[in-house]
Design an enzyme around this catalytic site. Sequence first.
Site, short mmCIF file in Angstrom:
data_model
loop_
_atom_site.label_atom_id
_atom_site.label_comp_id
_atom_site.label_asym_id
_atom_site.label_seq_id
_atom_site.Cartn_x
_atom_site.Cartn_y
_atom_site.Cartn_z
N ASP A 1 40.58 35.39 38.29
CA ASP A 1 41.64 35.22 37.29
C ASP A 1 42.49 36.50 37.19
O ASP A 1 41.96 37.58 36.96
CB ASP A 1 40.94 34.91 35.95
CG ASP A 1 41.91 34.72 34.79
OD1 ASP A 1 43.12 34.62 35.03
OD2 ASP A 1 41.44 34.68 33.64
N HIS B 1 41.61 35.86 28.37
CA HIS B 1 41.57 36.33 29.77
C HIS B 1 41.17 37.80 29.86
O HIS B 1 41.46 38.59 28.97
CB HIS B 1 42.94 36.14 30.42
CG HIS B 1 43.38 34.72 30.46
ND1 HIS B 1 43.07 33.86 31.49
CD2 HIS B 1 44.10 33.98 29.56
CE1 HIS B 1 43.59 32.67 31.23
NE2 HIS B 1 44.21 32.72 30.08
#
Length: 532
Positions: free
Chosen positions: A172, A345
């Site tokens: 990610d 995130h």
Amino acid sequence: MTVLEYGKDIIVVDCGLGFPEDDMYGVDLVIPDVTYLAKNQKKLRGFFITHGHEDHIGALPYVLQAVNAPVHATPLTLGLIKLKLEEHDLVSKTQLVTHHPGDVVKAGCFSVEFIHVNHSIADAVAFAIHTPVGTVIMTGDFKIDPTSEDGMTDLGRFGMLGKEGVYALLCDSTNVERQGYTPSESVVSESLDRHFKGCKNRIIVTTFASNMHRIQAVFNIAHRHGRKVAVTGRSMENILKVATELDYLHLPENTLVDLNQIKSIPKDKLVIVSTGSQGEDMSALYRMAFSSHRQVEIQPGDHIIISASAIPGNEKSISRIINELYRKGAEVIYDKLEGLHVSGHACQEELKIIHALTKPKFFIPVHGEQRHLQKHAALARQMGMNPKNILIADTGSVIECTPKTCKLAGTVPAGKILVDGTGVGDVGSVVLRDRKHLAQDGMIVVCVNLSSEDGSVLSGPDIISRGFVYMKDNEDLMDAMKMIATHSLEVCHNRNISDWATIKSTIKGDLSQFLFKNTKRNPMILPVIMEI
């Protein structure tokens, strides 16, 4: 969507949708092109889903109609997928398989291992995919939150995989531009508690419907301060239903009330949890702000907490709502400094931890725009990775893996399929170009009746303007256009031109030239000829 293929086996990781960009007029959703999967349907062994956000599950109802295969996911993710499939009448036609972190699923020559990670939705997982070439780790969306309600990201398992040997890491990249660590979700709970304390007015909290931990925190804090909670917004109601059924949300007793009962509850004893943190047109907060919500009317003094950050591109919509709420006398709390939202995130230091634990041979940054992927590649180089072993791919790129090499090797058909209403893929670039033209310059229709015997003009030309000029206020311009069109028809008649296509293009060309010269505008011109 990521496809892994080896020999006669294919598995797919995630199947998300995108939202339309500003120039995609009238488009509702954007889904991936699955031409390649449809061609290789016999090889497909299953869809493996990391978590339940729209950009990871949203395209499933559309894709499963073209290529059906079992869907593997954790309980909450599967619950949300089931809701979507019910809307499209696909539940009975699809095999849904539930798994938990630690499970290993055999799919052809692949073994897919579920690994627990933290994200802004419960039940998120990463995958360690054991292939004949080596182990591929796909982190999905993740962060490392030591105080998470459902336990910290399983760093121990990542470390063990690193010791066993990781062939490739797909990680990610969304927050790679941010230094340090992503703050814990517990920071938000403390901030919410601070705003609830001593507040004498009604509180309205808007957040992402999928953020279960935050919704749980709102219920707990409301209960602690003696407040009842009502919920509004379709996605919020759906999530609440699925999460309570699956025992992911534990609502304090006698705290949840029906929205229809809120008028009988004193304002200092009520919290409303709503959708609309991104300014969506049909969301509950939008309808409240613009007085079109049936049950909730914004009152002066309402304490409105926006517990979310703007997704890039949504800033204007959110500003409109905030301005409207202020106009109605509400107090709106949305500042980043208030600690009312944390990202789901990983920031730079968390990404470094994953890189250090897994020690991959090859690295492929994913999730994010080109700048994020490049920045993540630079981070990997800082961690000592050989630049030759870092690959940045585009949509449709094929990455060819052998035990010793990993390289880009051509492309497969891929891209965006646009969904407009019930139509899937029937809006292409030509239609979008026309819509853009209409939106920017408007349209002029020229209607004329011609004789079927000698091609002479029987009536017209009549000019209709839509989105170009208001006809009643621009009669001189309309008359001038009529004259130009009449002249074009005369020229064609004198030259014995009876072909409709030529007549239309002559009218179009002459009018277009005249209008650009006089108005510096270029509307779409549609000549309509009828033969009598």
